[in-house]
Design an enzyme around this catalytic site. Structure first.
Site, PDB file in Angstrom:
ATOM      1  N   ASP A  79     -58.631  61.300  19.237  1.00 40.04           N
ATOM      2  CA  ASP A  79     -59.509  62.699  18.923  1.00 40.04           C
ATOM      3  C   ASP A  79     -60.356  63.288  20.371  1.00 40.04           C
ATOM      4  OD1 ASP A  79     -60.044  65.993  18.649  1.00 40.04           O
ATOM      5  OD2 ASP A  79     -60.743  65.211  16.193  1.00 40.04           O
TER       6      ASP A  79
ATOM      7  N   ASN B 142     -56.372  71.871  14.486  1.00 44.91           N
ATOM      8  CA  ASN B 142     -55.689  72.534  15.090  1.00 44.91           C
ATOM      9  C   ASN B 142     -55.867  73.001  16.259  1.00 44.91           C
ATOM     10  OD1 ASN B 142     -53.267  74.896  13.492  1.00 44.91           O
ATOM     11  ND2 ASN B 142     -53.033  73.249  14.281  1.00 44.91           N
TER      12      ASN B 142
ATOM     13  N   CYS C 211     -53.767  67.731  12.546  1.00 45.27           N
ATOM     14  CA  CYS C 211     -54.754  67.223  13.084  1.00 45.27           C
ATOM     15  C   CYS C 211     -56.451  67.572  11.751  1.00 45.27           C
ATOM     16  CB  CYS C 211     -54.895  67.424  14.058  1.00 45.27           C
ATOM     17  SG  CYS C 211     -55.028  68.914  14.987  1.00 45.27           S
TER      18      CYS C 211
ATOM     19  N   CYS D 200     -56.541  71.071  19.131  1.00 40.85           N
ATOM     20  CA  CYS D 200     -55.930  70.174  19.953  1.00 40.85           C
ATOM     21  C   CYS D 200     -55.086  69.018  20.038  1.00 40.85           C
ATOM     22  CB  CYS D 200     -57.094  68.846  20.469  1.00 40.85           C
ATOM     23  SG  CYS D 200     -58.797  70.079  21.363  1.00 40.85           S
ATOM     24  N   ARG D 201     -54.442  67.964  19.132  1.00 45.39           N
ATOM     25  CA  ARG D 201     -53.743  67.318  19.738  1.00 45.39           C
ATOM     26  C   ARG D 201     -52.242  68.118  18.478  1.00 45.39           C
ATOM     27  NH1 ARG D 201     -56.738  62.710  16.208  1.00 45.39           N
ATOM     28  NH2 ARG D 201     -58.343  64.899  15.313  1.00 45.39           N
ATOM     29  N   SER D 202     -52.293  69.145  17.878  1.00 43.93           N
ATOM     30  CA  SER D 202     -51.765  68.815  16.619  1.00 43.93           C
ATOM     31  C   SER D 202     -51.023  69.982  17.704  1.00 43.93           C
ATOM     32  CB  SER D 202     -51.521  68.965  15.422  1.00 43.93           C
ATOM     33  OG  SER D 202     -52.530  70.226  15.320  1.00 43.93           O
TER      34      SER D 202
HETATM   35  P1  4NP Z   1     -58.156  68.227  17.107  1.00 46.17           P
HETATM   36  O1  4NP Z   1     -59.227  68.115  17.568  1.00 46.17           O
HETATM   37  O2  4NP Z   1     -58.631  68.465  15.535  1.00 46.17           O
HETATM   38  O3  4NP Z   1     -57.126  67.472  17.590  1.00 46.17           O
HETATM   39  O4  4NP Z   1     -57.948  70.144  17.052  1.00 46.17           O
HETATM   40  C1  4NP Z   1     -60.755  68.633  16.956  1.00 46.17           C
HETATM   41  C2  4NP Z   1     -60.820  69.871  17.062  1.00 46.17           C
HETATM   42  C3  4NP Z   1     -62.414  70.584  16.982  1.00 46.17           C
HETATM   43  C4  4NP Z   1     -63.104  69.796  15.745  1.00 46.17           C
HETATM   44  C5  4NP Z   1     -62.779  68.310  15.475  1.00 46.17           C
HETATM   45  C6  4NP Z   1     -61.576  68.779  15.732  1.00 46.17           C
HETATM   46  N1  4NP Z   1     -64.129  70.461  15.071  1.00 46.17           N
HETATM   47  O5  4NP Z   1     -64.717  69.524  14.899  1.00 46.17           O
HETATM   48  O6  4NP Z   1     -64.074  71.988  15.487  1.00 46.17           O
END
Ligand code: 4NP
Length: 161
Positions: free
Chosen positions: A122, A11, A8, A13-15
């Site tokens: 997300d 890295n 994702c 949250c989702r992945s």
């Molecule tokens: P993820 O969510 O892609 O599901 O881990 C996010 C976590 C942090 C950020 C973006 C998406 N960020 O921009 O910091």
């Protein structure tokens, strides 16, 4: 051994949720030794950071423990993987940009293995971690069924047990 990398943007949250959910599903079928399972980010925004606490809270609420430290995906990791499972169309674009278009035959959106192909929205932005968990669980279950139908014999998996 089948190697799977969930990917994702951050890295955190989702992945990592997908990594821990899929590890649990594989364990429940006694297939831990047949899989290498990890997760990575397309960005370096969260490099070195732990799983975002609200994501970990949802996992624990569903009986899943574990952890992960964010790391950015490399081209070599894609080359060495059997399956790279991304959460959304933006991730798909970013992975194929990283590889220069190579390895496109092993990069899939996680929910393409479900009866309702969709992006995993997300939760960093939507704040709906339960929804993300539900989409991820659906995708992981669909992917596991797909992998076992494709490679079950090679893995020595017998669906009767
Ligand atoms: P993820 O969510 O892609 O599901 O881990 C996010 C976590 C942090 C950020 C973006 C998406 N960020 O921009 O910091």
């Amino acid at each position: 051994m089948i190697s799977v990398i969930f990917v994702c943007l951050g890295n955190i949250c989702r992945s990592p949720m997908a990594e821990l959910v899929f590890k649990q599903m594989v364990k429940e079928r006694g297939l831990e030794l047949s899989f290498s399972i990890s997760s990575r980010a397309t960005s370096d925004e969260e490099e070195g950071n732990s799983v975002y606490p609200p994501a970990m809270k949802i996992l624990r609420a569903h009986g899943i423990e574990g952890g992960h430290i964010s790391r950015q995906l490399t081209k070599r990791e894609v080359i060495n993987a059997d399956y790279v499972l991304v959460m959304d169309s933006g991730n798909l674009f970013d992975v194929l940009r990283l590889t220069g278009g190579a390895c496109s035959d092993k990069v899939f959106k996680l929910c393409s293995f479900t009866s309702r192909p969709r992006d995993v929205a997300d939760p960093w932005y939507t704040r709906d971690f339960e929804r993300a968990f539900s989409d991820i669980s659906d995708g992981c279950a669909g992917f596991l069924n797909y992998v076992l139908s494709e490679h079950g014999e090679m893995l020595g998996y017998d669906s009767r047990y």
